[in-house]
Design a protein around this motif. Structure first.
Motif, PDB file in Angstrom:
ATOM      1  N   LEU A  74      34.300  37.006  47.614  1.00 47.96           N
ATOM      2  CA  LEU A  74      34.444  37.571  46.595  1.00 47.96           C
ATOM      3  C   LEU A  74      33.073  38.247  46.190  1.00 47.96           C
ATOM      4  O   LEU A  74      33.205  39.214  45.388  1.00 47.96           O
ATOM      5  N   GLY A  75      32.027  37.575  46.202  1.00 46.98           N
ATOM      6  CA  GLY A  75      30.679  38.167  45.725  1.00 46.98           C
ATOM      7  C   GLY A  75      30.322  39.294  46.428  1.00 46.98           C
ATOM      8  O   GLY A  75      29.475  40.235  45.914  1.00 46.98           O
ATOM      9  N   ASP A  76      31.229  40.076  47.574  1.00 53.05           N
ATOM     10  CA  ASP A  76      30.819  41.177  48.293  1.00 53.05           C
ATOM     11  C   ASP A  76      31.370  42.387  47.409  1.00 53.05           C
ATOM     12  O   ASP A  76      30.989  43.373  47.746  1.00 53.05           O
ATOM     13  N   TYR A  77      32.252  42.176  46.465  1.00 51.87           N
ATOM     14  CA  TYR A  77      32.916  43.320  45.882  1.00 51.87           C
ATOM     15  C   TYR A  77      32.222  43.546  44.637  1.00 51.87           C
ATOM     16  O   TYR A  77      31.518  42.761  43.896  1.00 51.87           O
ATOM     17  N   SER A  78      32.697  44.671  43.782  1.00 52.55           N
ATOM     18  CA  SER A  78      31.911  45.054  42.647  1.00 52.55           C
ATOM     19  C   SER A  78      32.161  44.085  41.581  1.00 52.55           C
ATOM     20  O   SER A  78      33.128  43.328  41.317  1.00 52.55           O
ATOM     21  N   LYS A  91      35.235  40.359  38.043  1.00 50.53           N
ATOM     22  CA  LYS A  91      35.580  39.854  36.634  1.00 50.53           C
ATOM     23  C   LYS A  91      37.153  39.886  36.052  1.00 50.53           C
ATOM     24  O   LYS A  91      37.696  39.015  35.579  1.00 50.53           O
ATOM     25  N   ARG A  92      37.833  41.104  36.785  1.00 49.17           N
ATOM     26  CA  ARG A  92      39.397  41.118  36.472  1.00 49.17           C
ATOM     27  C   ARG A  92      40.213  39.738  37.350  1.00 49.17           C
ATOM     28  O   ARG A  92      40.941  39.103  36.631  1.00 49.17           O
ATOM     29  N   VAL A  93      39.511  39.394  38.474  1.00 46.97           N
ATOM     30  CA  VAL A  93      40.135  38.292  39.115  1.00 46.97           C
ATOM     31  C   VAL A  93      40.029  36.937  38.742  1.00 46.97           C
ATOM     32  O   VAL A  93      40.370  36.004  38.853  1.00 46.97           O
ATOM     33  N   ASN A  94      38.435  36.927  38.159  1.00 44.25           N
ATOM     34  CA  ASN A  94      38.163  35.550  37.640  1.00 44.25           C
ATOM     35  C   ASN A  94      38.521  35.343  36.522  1.00 44.25           C
ATOM     36  O   ASN A  94      38.561  33.906  36.001  1.00 44.25           O
ATOM     37  N   SER A  95      39.315  36.041  35.682  1.00 46.62           N
ATOM     38  CA  SER A  95      40.042  35.758  34.445  1.00 46.62           C
ATOM     39  C   SER A  95      41.027  34.895  34.844  1.00 46.62           C
ATOM     40  O   SER A  95      42.055  35.090  35.653  1.00 46.62           O
ATOM     41  N   THR A  96      41.321  33.951  34.088  1.00 44.10           N
ATOM     42  CA  THR A  96      42.364  32.790  34.363  1.00 44.10           C
ATOM     43  C   THR A  96      43.659  33.402  34.163  1.00 44.10           C
ATOM     44  O   THR A  96      44.894  33.177  35.094  1.00 44.10           O
ATOM     45  N   LYS A  97      43.808  34.082  33.023  1.00 48.58           N
ATOM     46  CA  LYS A  97      45.119  34.604  32.526  1.00 48.58           C
ATOM     47  C   LYS A  97      45.501  35.692  33.699  1.00 48.58           C
ATOM     48  O   LYS A  97      46.547  35.634  34.386  1.00 48.58           O
ATOM     49  N   ASN A  98      44.656  36.564  34.056  1.00 53.36           N
ATOM     50  CA  ASN A  98      44.958  37.618  35.126  1.00 53.36           C
ATOM     51  C   ASN A  98      45.493  36.876  36.453  1.00 53.36           C
ATOM     52  O   ASN A  98      46.211  37.468  37.067  1.00 53.36           O
ATOM     53  N   TRP A  99      44.714  35.895  37.011  1.00 48.77           N
ATOM     54  CA  TRP A  99      44.706  35.275  38.217  1.00 48.77           C
ATOM     55  C   TRP A  99      46.098  34.647  38.350  1.00 48.77           C
ATOM     56  O   TRP A  99      46.643  34.680  39.266  1.00 48.77           O
ATOM     57  N   ASN A 100      46.349  33.830  37.220  1.00 45.15           N
ATOM     58  CA  ASN A 100      47.659  33.056  37.297  1.00 45.15           C
ATOM     59  C   ASN A 100      48.821  34.137  37.567  1.00 45.15           C
ATOM     60  O   ASN A 100      49.750  33.723  38.036  1.00 45.15           O
ATOM     61  N   ARG A 101      48.820  35.138  36.819  1.00 42.20           N
ATOM     62  CA  ARG A 101      49.645  36.092  36.970  1.00 42.20           C
ATOM     63  C   ARG A 101      49.926  36.808  38.412  1.00 42.20           C
ATOM     64  O   ARG A 101      50.979  36.886  38.807  1.00 42.20           O
ATOM     65  N   ILE A 102      48.624  37.302  38.690  1.00 42.27           N
ATOM     66  CA  ILE A 102      48.699  37.654  40.278  1.00 42.27           C
ATOM     67  C   ILE A 102      48.934  36.472  41.267  1.00 42.27           C
ATOM     68  O   ILE A 102      49.666  36.793  42.193  1.00 42.27           O
ATOM     69  N   LYS A 103      48.577  35.430  41.129  1.00 39.15           N
ATOM     70  CA  LYS A 103      49.039  34.161  42.048  1.00 39.15           C
ATOM     71  C   LYS A 103      50.656  33.986  41.883  1.00 39.15           C
ATOM     72  O   LYS A 103      51.341  33.930  42.933  1.00 39.15           O
ATOM     73  N   ASP A 156      31.535  24.783  50.584  1.00 35.89           N
ATOM     74  CA  ASP A 156      32.241  25.842  49.866  1.00 35.89           C
ATOM     75  C   ASP A 156      33.254  25.143  49.212  1.00 35.89           C
ATOM     76  O   ASP A 156      34.266  24.292  49.726  1.00 35.89           O
ATOM     77  N   SER A 157      33.499  25.870  47.884  1.00 34.99           N
ATOM     78  CA  SER A 157      34.396  25.273  46.927  1.00 34.99           C
ATOM     79  C   SER A 157      35.797  25.544  47.330  1.00 34.99           C
ATOM     80  O   SER A 157      36.835  24.987  46.970  1.00 34.99           O
ATOM     81  N   ASP A 158      35.928  26.519  48.041  1.00 38.38           N
ATOM     82  CA  ASP A 158      37.394  26.792  48.710  1.00 38.38           C
ATOM     83  C   ASP A 158      38.043  25.540  49.429  1.00 38.38           C
ATOM     84  O   ASP A 158      39.168  25.534  49.590  1.00 38.38           O
ATOM     85  N   CYS A 159      37.321  24.927  50.062  1.00 37.78           N
ATOM     86  CA  CYS A 159      37.583  23.868  50.984  1.00 37.78           C
ATOM     87  C   CYS A 159      38.561  22.758  50.249  1.00 37.78           C
ATOM     88  O   CYS A 159      39.449  22.198  50.479  1.00 37.78           O
ATOM     89  N   SER A 160      37.916  22.420  48.938  1.00 39.41           N
ATOM     90  CA  SER A 160      38.523  21.326  48.109  1.00 39.41           C
ATOM     91  C   SER A 160      39.851  22.041  47.470  1.00 39.41           C
ATOM     92  O   SER A 160      40.656  21.450  46.760  1.00 39.41           O
ATOM     93  N   ASN A 184      44.266  29.375  45.078  1.00 34.70           N
ATOM     94  CA  ASN A 184      43.222  29.101  43.927  1.00 34.70           C
ATOM     95  C   ASN A 184      41.700  29.283  44.715  1.00 34.70           C
ATOM     96  O   ASN A 184      40.769  29.164  43.957  1.00 34.70           O
ATOM     97  N   CYS A 185      41.629  29.740  45.800  1.00 34.80           N
ATOM     98  CA  CYS A 185      40.396  29.872  46.566  1.00 34.80           C
ATOM     99  C   CYS A 185      39.854  31.111  46.274  1.00 34.80           C
ATOM    100  O   CYS A 185      40.492  32.399  45.929  1.00 34.80           O
ATOM    101  N   GLN A 186      38.419  31.317  46.136  1.00 39.86           N
ATOM    102  CA  GLN A 186      37.680  32.612  46.060  1.00 39.86           C
ATOM    103  C   GLN A 186      37.857  33.655  46.967  1.00 39.86           C
ATOM    104  O   GLN A 186      38.132  34.748  47.151  1.00 39.86           O
ATOM    105  N   SER A 187      38.554  33.042  48.361  1.00 38.99           N
ATOM    106  CA  SER A 187      38.720  34.025  49.558  1.00 38.99           C
ATOM    107  C   SER A 187      39.883  34.582  49.131  1.00 38.99           C
ATOM    108  O   SER A 187      39.982  35.880  49.700  1.00 38.99           O
ATOM    109  N   CYS A 188      40.841  34.018  48.521  1.00 37.64           N
ATOM    110  CA  CYS A 188      42.247  34.717  48.194  1.00 37.64           C
ATOM    111  C   CYS A 188      41.982  35.755  47.360  1.00 37.64           C
ATOM    112  O   CYS A 188      42.675  36.956  47.272  1.00 37.64           O
ATOM    113  N   LYS A 189      41.031  35.675  46.218  1.00 32.10           N
ATOM    114  CA  LYS A 189      40.893  36.512  45.467  1.00 32.10           C
ATOM    115  C   LYS A 189      40.013  37.744  46.076  1.00 32.10           C
ATOM    116  O   LYS A 189      40.528  39.070  45.926  1.00 32.10           O
ATOM    117  N   ALA A 190      38.875  37.410  47.075  1.00 36.02           N
ATOM    118  CA  ALA A 190      38.445  38.639  47.901  1.00 36.02           C
ATOM    119  C   ALA A 190      39.483  39.251  48.713  1.00 36.02           C
ATOM    120  O   ALA A 190      39.461  40.546  48.846  1.00 36.02           O
TER     121      ALA A 190
END
Length: 273
Positions: free
Chosen positions: A115-119, A124-136, A200-204, A216-222
């Motif tokens: 995730l850190g490789d992107y702008s 910020k858009r995908v780290n918003s809980t409200k936005n991500w719940n809808r995307i998920k 890596d927090s994605d593992c848990s 719920n992983c950062q890799s999924c957002k990326a």
């Protein structure tokens, strides 16, 4: 007889009016039939776009073909603002999608995404809980990982799976990161073993439940952002073509507006209101 530019504006607006009808109809249909958050998310933009196209088309058509100068002026104002907005969005799309790429893994047919490789704006858009719940919810409804599981079900050993060419979403959302060192059972079943602490927090965040997986992983957002990056670049290129067309239509509309002004002045000199 109508001037050529007036006729062209009228014809173009007939086409845009006809286009607005199915767009508006699709929005209304979704409003009545939508069951998922993903479908409901689309209904309002479609209705707004359909109404906007319909109103602007009517204004341009009546203004150009009936000599109503104030309607044509309003049409040109909206067109000018649309050109400015489209230009600004195109520049913005190129800027925010300039960063980010998948990481090539040795001996693997797929890439992994951080995730850190992107702008920062996209993060910020995908780290918003409200936005991500809808995307998920949309990702689960679209059955991305179910289709992935069926496609690669034949891979009974991990070496076969490692050779697969996975998409960004499949790699990021449907399997745990390789750094977790989980034991492969099937494309969507991985055993964590006895380890409970991970770097890596994605593992848990991983779960073998089909509604959990790595959604719920950062890799999924990326992975989503990598898809979005490619789509936005295509949209930006398409926007450039649309901008050229809009500028041509705007120029023709300006000619039609000038024609209306000349016609009105001609009739006024002869005593007609």
């Amino acid at each position: 007889m109508f001037r050529l530019s007036n006729n062209l504006v009228g014809i173009l607006n007939i086409f845009s009016f006809l286009l607005s009808v199915p767009i508006l109809g699709a929005g209304i249909w979704l409003a009545r039939r939508a069951d998922t958050d993903c479908e409901k998310f689309l209904e309002k933009p479609l209705i707004a776009l359909g109404v906007f196209l319909m109103v602007v088309s009517i204004a341009g058509l009546v203004g150009a073909c009936c000599g109503v100068s104030w309607l044509l002026w309003l049409y040109l104002l909206v067109m000018f603002l649309l050109i400015l907005l489209l230009f600004a969005f195109t520049v913005f799309a190129f800027v925010v999608t300039n960063k980010g790429a998948g990481e090539v893994l040795s001996g693997k047919g797929y890439k992994e995404y951080k995730l850190g490789d992107y702008s920062n704006w996209l993060q910020k858009r995908v780290n918003s809980t409200k936005n991500w719940n809808r995307i998920k919810s949309c990702l689960i409804d679209s059955k991305v990982c179910e289709a992935y599981a069926k496609k690669y079900a034949k891979d009974t050993v991990v070496t076969d799976f490692y050779n697969e060419q996975l998409s960004a979403l499949q790699s990021g959302c449907c399997k745990p990161p390789d750094s977790c060192n989980f034991t492969y059972v099937s494309p969507i079943v991985w055993n964590a073993g006895s380890t409970t602490t991970y770097t890596d927090s994605d593992c848990s965040a991983w779960g073998n439940d089909s509604n959990v997986l790595c959604y719920n992983c950062q890799s999924c957002k990326a992975g989503l952002l990598d898809n979005l990056k490619r789509d936005w670049k295509r949209v930006a290129i398409l926007n450039i073509i649309i901008l050229v067309i809009l500028i041509i239509v705007y120029s023709v509309g300006c000619c039609a507006f000038r024609n209306n002004q000349e016609d009105n002045a001609f009739w006024k000199r002869r005593g007609y209101p």
